[in-house]
Design an enzyme around this catalytic site. Structure first.
Site, PDB file in Angstrom:
ATOM      1  N   GLN A 104      -0.152   3.697  26.331  1.00  0.00           N
ATOM      2  CA  GLN A 104      -0.937   2.873  25.419  1.00  0.00           C
ATOM      3  C   GLN A 104      -2.336   3.423  25.162  1.00  0.00           C
ATOM      4  O   GLN A 104      -2.988   3.027  24.197  1.00  0.00           O
ATOM      5  CB  GLN A 104      -1.022   1.438  25.963  1.00  0.00           C
ATOM      6  CG  GLN A 104       0.329   0.750  25.951  1.00  0.00           C
ATOM      7  CD  GLN A 104       0.284  -0.656  26.533  1.00  0.00           C
ATOM      8  OE1 GLN A 104       0.442  -0.810  27.739  1.00  0.00           O
ATOM      9  NE2 GLN A 104       0.069  -1.662  25.713  1.00  0.00           N
ATOM     10  N   TYR A 148       0.706 -14.360  31.232  1.00  0.00           N
ATOM     11  CA  TYR A 148       0.039 -14.575  29.946  1.00  0.00           C
ATOM     12  C   TYR A 148       0.230 -15.984  29.402  1.00  0.00           C
ATOM     13  O   TYR A 148      -0.615 -16.509  28.705  1.00  0.00           O
ATOM     14  CB  TYR A 148       0.584 -13.599  28.902  1.00  0.00           C
ATOM     15  CG  TYR A 148       0.162 -12.166  29.119  1.00  0.00           C
ATOM     16  CD1 TYR A 148      -0.976 -11.667  28.507  1.00  0.00           C
ATOM     17  CD2 TYR A 148       0.909 -11.308  29.927  1.00  0.00           C
ATOM     18  CE1 TYR A 148      -1.374 -10.353  28.680  1.00  0.00           C
ATOM     19  CE2 TYR A 148       0.524  -9.996  30.115  1.00  0.00           C
ATOM     20  CZ  TYR A 148      -0.617  -9.520  29.489  1.00  0.00           C
ATOM     21  OH  TYR A 148      -1.014  -8.218  29.679  1.00  0.00           O
ATOM     22  N   HIS A 178       5.541   2.604  33.484  1.00  0.00           N
ATOM     23  CA  HIS A 178       5.169   1.562  32.526  1.00  0.00           C
ATOM     24  C   HIS A 178       5.850   1.892  31.181  1.00  0.00           C
ATOM     25  O   HIS A 178       5.180   2.164  30.190  1.00  0.00           O
ATOM     26  CB  HIS A 178       3.643   1.475  32.404  1.00  0.00           C
ATOM     27  CG  HIS A 178       3.128   0.186  31.838  1.00  0.00           C
ATOM     28  ND1 HIS A 178       2.233  -0.625  32.503  1.00  0.00           N
ATOM     29  CD2 HIS A 178       3.376  -0.445  30.657  1.00  0.00           C
ATOM     30  CE1 HIS A 178       1.944  -1.692  31.759  1.00  0.00           C
ATOM     31  NE2 HIS A 178       2.622  -1.606  30.627  1.00  0.00           N
ATOM     32  N   ASN A 182       6.524  -1.631  36.030  1.00  0.00           N
ATOM     33  CA  ASN A 182       5.893  -2.699  35.280  1.00  0.00           C
ATOM     34  C   ASN A 182       6.925  -3.471  34.470  1.00  0.00           C
ATOM     35  O   ASN A 182       7.591  -2.899  33.609  1.00  0.00           O
ATOM     36  CB  ASN A 182       4.850  -2.125  34.311  1.00  0.00           C
ATOM     37  CG  ASN A 182       4.146  -3.226  33.529  1.00  0.00           C
ATOM     38  OD1 ASN A 182       3.346  -3.979  34.086  1.00  0.00           O
ATOM     39  ND2 ASN A 182       4.459  -3.363  32.250  1.00  0.00           N
ATOM     40  N   GLU A 183       7.080  -4.741  34.769  1.00  0.00           N
ATOM     41  CA  GLU A 183       7.838  -5.668  33.928  1.00  0.00           C
ATOM     42  C   GLU A 183       9.243  -5.182  33.597  1.00  0.00           C
ATOM     43  O   GLU A 183       9.521  -4.723  32.489  1.00  0.00           O
ATOM     44  CB  GLU A 183       7.083  -5.940  32.619  1.00  0.00           C
ATOM     45  CG  GLU A 183       5.727  -6.551  32.827  1.00  0.00           C
ATOM     46  CD  GLU A 183       5.128  -7.080  31.535  1.00  0.00           C
ATOM     47  OE1 GLU A 183       5.674  -6.780  30.467  1.00  0.00           O
ATOM     48  OE2 GLU A 183       4.116  -7.792  31.600  1.00  0.00           O
ATOM     49  N   GLU A 207      -1.922  -8.341  35.397  1.00  0.00           N
ATOM     50  CA  GLU A 207      -2.323  -8.428  33.986  1.00  0.00           C
ATOM     51  C   GLU A 207      -2.523  -9.887  33.622  1.00  0.00           C
ATOM     52  O   GLU A 207      -1.779 -10.762  34.074  1.00  0.00           O
ATOM     53  CB  GLU A 207      -1.239  -7.879  33.031  1.00  0.00           C
ATOM     54  CG  GLU A 207      -1.054  -6.396  33.091  1.00  0.00           C
ATOM     55  CD  GLU A 207       0.009  -5.905  32.093  1.00  0.00           C
ATOM     56  OE1 GLU A 207       0.297  -6.604  31.091  1.00  0.00           O
ATOM     57  OE2 GLU A 207       0.543  -4.816  32.330  1.00  0.00           O
ATOM     58  N   GLU A 228      -0.381  -1.510  21.204  1.00  0.00           N
ATOM     59  CA  GLU A 228       0.309  -2.713  21.670  1.00  0.00           C
ATOM     60  C   GLU A 228       1.803  -2.652  21.281  1.00  0.00           C
ATOM     61  O   GLU A 228       2.322  -3.512  20.587  1.00  0.00           O
ATOM     62  CB  GLU A 228      -0.400  -3.951  21.117  1.00  0.00           C
ATOM     63  CG  GLU A 228       0.198  -5.298  21.479  1.00  0.00           C
ATOM     64  CD  GLU A 228       0.444  -5.555  22.972  1.00  0.00           C
ATOM     65  OE1 GLU A 228      -0.146  -4.870  23.817  1.00  0.00           O
ATOM     66  OE2 GLU A 228       1.256  -6.442  23.264  1.00  0.00           O
ATOM     67  N   TRP A 229       2.465  -1.571  21.693  1.00  0.00           N
ATOM     68  CA  TRP A 229       3.905  -1.426  21.533  1.00  0.00           C
ATOM     69  C   TRP A 229       4.355  -1.715  20.102  1.00  0.00           C
ATOM     70  O   TRP A 229       3.775  -1.137  19.179  1.00  0.00           O
ATOM     71  CB  TRP A 229       4.637  -2.292  22.574  1.00  0.00           C
ATOM     72  CG  TRP A 229       4.116  -2.036  23.964  1.00  0.00           C
ATOM     73  CD1 TRP A 229       3.343  -2.868  24.724  1.00  0.00           C
ATOM     74  CD2 TRP A 229       4.238  -0.817  24.750  1.00  0.00           C
ATOM     75  NE1 TRP A 229       3.022  -2.278  25.918  1.00  0.00           N
ATOM     76  CE2 TRP A 229       3.554  -1.030  25.966  1.00  0.00           C
ATOM     77  CE3 TRP A 229       4.881   0.409  24.543  1.00  0.00           C
ATOM     78  CZ2 TRP A 229       3.478  -0.061  26.963  1.00  0.00           C
ATOM     79  CZ3 TRP A 229       4.818   1.376  25.545  1.00  0.00           C
ATOM     80  CH2 TRP A 229       4.129   1.137  26.729  1.00  0.00           C
ATOM     81  N   TRP A 231      -6.033  -7.611  31.444  1.00  0.00           N
ATOM     82  CA  TRP A 231      -5.428  -6.756  30.422  1.00  0.00           C
ATOM     83  C   TRP A 231      -6.114  -7.064  29.105  1.00  0.00           C
ATOM     84  O   TRP A 231      -5.990  -8.184  28.644  1.00  0.00           O
ATOM     85  CB  TRP A 231      -3.921  -7.001  30.285  1.00  0.00           C
ATOM     86  CG  TRP A 231      -3.329  -6.050  29.291  1.00  0.00           C
ATOM     87  CD1 TRP A 231      -3.271  -6.204  27.933  1.00  0.00           C
ATOM     88  CD2 TRP A 231      -2.767  -4.765  29.578  1.00  0.00           C
ATOM     89  NE1 TRP A 231      -2.711  -5.094  27.359  1.00  0.00           N
ATOM     90  CE2 TRP A 231      -2.394  -4.194  28.348  1.00  0.00           C
ATOM     91  CE3 TRP A 231      -2.561  -4.030  30.758  1.00  0.00           C
ATOM     92  CZ2 TRP A 231      -1.819  -2.921  28.246  1.00  0.00           C
ATOM     93  CZ3 TRP A 231      -1.984  -2.764  30.654  1.00  0.00           C
ATOM     94  CH2 TRP A 231      -1.611  -2.238  29.411  1.00  0.00           C
TER      95      TRP A 231
HETATM   96  C1  PNW Z   1       2.655  -6.757  28.867  1.00  0.00           C
HETATM   97  N1  PNW Z   1       6.214 -11.685  26.529  1.00  0.00           N
HETATM   98  O1  PNW Z   1       3.768  -6.955  28.053  1.00  0.00           O
HETATM   99  C2  PNW Z   1       2.633  -5.268  29.141  1.00  0.00           C
HETATM  100  O2  PNW Z   1       2.702  -4.944  30.503  1.00  0.00           O
HETATM  101  C3  PNW Z   1       1.520  -4.544  28.477  1.00  0.00           C
HETATM  102  O3  PNW Z   1       1.839  -3.171  28.352  1.00  0.00           O
HETATM  103  C4  PNW Z   1       1.224  -5.171  27.148  1.00  0.00           C
HETATM  104  O4  PNW Z   1       0.330  -4.441  26.372  1.00  0.00           O
HETATM  105  C5  PNW Z   1       0.688  -6.563  27.445  1.00  0.00           C
HETATM  106  O5  PNW Z   1       1.565  -7.315  28.244  1.00  0.00           O
HETATM  107  C6  PNW Z   1       0.361  -7.382  26.209  1.00  0.00           C
HETATM  108  O6  PNW Z   1       1.514  -7.620  25.459  1.00  0.00           O
HETATM  109  C7  PNW Z   1       4.284  -8.179  27.708  1.00  0.00           C
HETATM  110  O7  PNW Z   1       6.965 -11.647  25.525  1.00  0.00           O
HETATM  111  C8  PNW Z   1       5.115  -8.202  26.608  1.00  0.00           C
HETATM  112  O8  PNW Z   1       6.043 -12.739  27.172  1.00  0.00           O
HETATM  113  C9  PNW Z   1       5.744  -9.347  26.223  1.00  0.00           C
HETATM  114  C10 PNW Z   1       5.565 -10.518  26.947  1.00  0.00           C
HETATM  115  C11 PNW Z   1       4.734 -10.506  28.058  1.00  0.00           C
HETATM  116  C12 PNW Z   1       4.094  -9.343  28.424  1.00  0.00           C
END
Ligand code: PNW
Length: 450
Positions: free
Chosen positions: A22, A299, A123, A167-168, A356, A410-411, A403
Site C-alpha cells: 500500500q 473498524y 499482508h 494480516n486478516e 489497526e 486502499e486496495w 491505521w
Molecule cells: C484492512 N471490512 O482491511 C486492511 O488490513 C488494510 O490493508 C486496509 O487498508 C484497511 O483495513 C482499511 O480498509 C479491511 O470489509 C478491509 O470489514 C475490509 C474490511 C475490514 C478491513
C-alpha cells in the site's frame, strides 16, 4: 468507574500501521517479482480509476523522510509488512538479496529514529508465480511460506522482535476466491475450495509462529492479526450480550475457533459438511502453537440482539446510519469494547493488541498547508474511549496501532479513499500531517485520550 481522562496502563504501546504493497511503490524495482495485486490492478474494472500499486507513496525511496516525520510526531512503534515478492520474486526458489538489503536499510533507519518495528510477514501481496501454481488453494503456498518465514526471521531477527504472521485471513481467502473479488486474485471457487484456502492460511500462521520460535532469538514475540467478525449487543443487557456472544462464536469458528480450539470444532464440521477442508496429520499441532499475543483489526461491527424465540437476531441498520466513505465502515465505536472483550471471554486471549483501527474518507484537501479532518479525530476519540472502557474492565489490551500513518493505496478503492493521519499528495509525494495526526501525537505522548 474509571474516567476516560485516566491514563492507559504504563507501557501501553501506541503506534501507527501500514502495509508494504500500500505504500512502497517500486513495484518492479531491484528484482521484485510480480504480486497478485500487481496483476489484479491491471484487470479493467477491478480497481477504482484503474489505480495501480506501481508508485503508491513511493515509500521505497522516501522512507528516511517518512521516519523523520514519524519521529517528529513522536511515533515510537510502527507496524509495517514485508513484501514477499521482493524477497522471493517467484514465491520460493532463490532469494533476492536486493530485497533483503532494502529491509535492512529500512530497519536501520527506523532504529536511528528510535522507532520499534512490528512486522507482518504477509499482508496480501502473494507472489503471482505462486498464484499460477494454485495460490491459496494449494499446499504449495504453505511450503513456500514456511521457507519465506524462515528466511526473513533469520535475516531480521536481530533487528525485529515483534512479529505478526498474517494480516486478516478473510481478506485474502473468502474475499479473494469466492465471488470474483473484491480482493486479488478475484477467483470464483466453490465453498470447499474456499474452506481449503482458510486451512492453508491457518497453516501459514503456524509456520510463522514456528519460524519465530526457531529463529527469532531472544525476546522475539509473535501473534496473528485477525479481523474477526465483530458484533455489539444492541443493548448491554444479559440477554443481548449472550446473543452477541453466540453470534461472535459462530462467525469466528473457522479461524480463531480453530486456532484456539486446537482443531475444527464439531459445530464447524457440521456446518461445512462435505465441504470441510482436507487436513493432514500434524496440521493442528502447527496451527495451534501458542502465541504471545493476538492482534485485532477493528473498524466496525454488526448490531445483534436476542431473538424473540431465543438465539440471536441481526439488526438491519437504518439507511441514515452514520458511516465513513468506505461503504462497509459503519460508525460503531463500541466495536472496540466488544471485539476485545469477546476474544478474552470466548478464547481466553491474554494479550491483545489492536493492530489497526481508523476510518477512510474521500475528500480531505490541503488548505493553507493544513488538513482539517475533525471527522477522523472524532472517530478516533470515540473508538479510543471504548477501548479504554475495555481496559478499565480488565480486558488485557496492551497496545493500539492507528491505521494508517499516511494515505495510501486502499486496495480496490485505489487512491480515492484516504485512511491516513498524514495526507499524501500522490502527484507530488508531499506529506502533510492532518489535524488528527497532531492530536494523536499528543495522545501518544500523554498516554491518555485528549
Ligand atoms: C484492512 N471490512 O482491511 C486492511 O488490513 C488494510 O490493508 C486496509 O487498508 C484497511 O483495513 C482499511 O480498509 C479491511 O470489509 C478491509 O470489514 C475490509 C474490511 C475490514 C478491513
Amino acid at each position: 468507574m474509571i474516567s476516560y481522562a485516566c491514563p492507559f496502563p504504563e507501557n501501553f504501546v501506541w503506534g501507527v500501521a501500514t502495509a508494504a504493497p500500500q505504500i512502497e511503490g517500486a513495484a518492479f524495482e531491484d528484482g521484485k517479482g510480480e504480486s497478485i495485486w500487481d496483476r489484479y490492478t491491471r484487470i479493467p474494472g477491478k480497481v477504482l480509476k484503474g489505480d495501480t500499486l506501481d508508485v503508491a507513496c513511493d515509500h521505497y525511496h522516501k522512507f528516511n523522510e517518512d521516519f523523520a516525520l514519524m519521529r517528529r510526531l513522536g511515533v515510537k512503534s510502527y507496524r509495517l509488512s514485508l513484501a514477499w515478492p521482493r524477497i522471493f520474486p517467484q514465491g520460493d526458489g532463490s532469494v533476492n538479496q536486493a530485497g533483503l538489503d532494502f529491509y535492512h536499510r529500512l530497519f536501520d533507519a527506523m532504529a536511528e529514529n528510535d522507532i520499534t518495528p512490528w512486522v507482518t510477514l504477509f499482508h496480501w501481496d502473494l507472489p503471482q508465480a505462486l498464484e499460477d501454481r494454485g495460490g491459496w488453494t494449494s499446499r504449495v503456498t504453505v511450503d513456500a511460506f514456511a521457507k519465506y518465514a524462515d528466511t526473513v526471521v533469520k535475516a531480521f531477527g536481530g533487528k525485529v522482535k515483534n512479529w505478526i504472521t498474517l494480516n486478516e485471513i478473510r481478506c485474502f481467502t473468502v474475499l479473494a476466491y469466492k465471488n470474483g473479488g473484491p480482493k486479488a486474485p478475484g477467483r470464483t471457487e466453490s465453498d470447499a475450495v474456499v474452506n481449503q484456502t482458510y486451512h492453508h492460511a491457518l497453516l501459514c500462521h503456524g509456520h510463522g509462529v514456528r519460524a519465530v520460535r526457531e529463529f527469532g532469538g531472544r525476546g522475539a514475540r509473535v501473534g496473528l492479526t485477525d479481523n474477526c467478525d465483530v458484533c455489539i449487543p444492541v443493548s448491554e443487557t444479559p440477554r443481548d450480550i449472550a446473543a452477541a456472544r453466540q453470534w461472535f462464536t459462530e462467525r469466528n469458528l473457522h479461524i480463531l475457533g480453530a486456532i484456539y480450539g486446537g482443531g475444527y470444532s464439531p459445530a464447524y464440521l457440521e456446518r461445512v459438511g462435505a465441504d470441510a477442508p482436507k487436513t493432514e496429520a500434524g496440521d493442528f499441532k502447527l496451527i495451534s502453537m501458542p502465541t504471545d499475543f493476538l492482534g485485532l483489526n477493528i473498524y466496525t461491527a454488526t448490531h445483534v440482539r436476542a431473538g424473540a424465540a431465543g438465539g440471536y437476531e441481526v439488526v438491519t441498520l437504518p439507511v441514515n446510519y452514520p458511516r465513513a466513505d468506505s461503504v462497509w465502515l459503519n460508525l460503531v465505536p463500541q466495536c472496540m469494547y466488544w471485539a476485545t472483550r469477546m476474544v478474552r471471554d470466548v478464547y481466553g486471549a491474554s494479550s491483545i493488541y489492536v493492530t489497526e483501527n481508523g476510518c477512510g474518507y474521500d475528500e480531505e484537501p490541503v488548505i493553507g498547508g493544513e488538513v482539517n479532518d475533525l471527522h477522523r479525530r472524532e472517530y478516533l476519540r470515540a473508538h479510543l474511549r471504548e477501548l479504554h472502557r475495555a481496559v478499565a474492565d480488565g480486558v488485557p489490551i496492551h497496545g493500539y496501532f492507528l491505521w494508517s500513518f499516511m494515505d495510501n493505496y486502499e486496495w480496490e478503492d485505489g487512491y480515492t479513499r484516504r485512511f491516513g493521519v498524514v495526507h499524501c499528495d500522490f502527484a507530488t509525494q508531499v506529506r502533510t500531517p492532518k489535524l488528527s495526526a497532531l492530536w494523536y501525537a499528543k495522545v501518544m505522548e500523554a498516554n491518555r485520550i485528549l
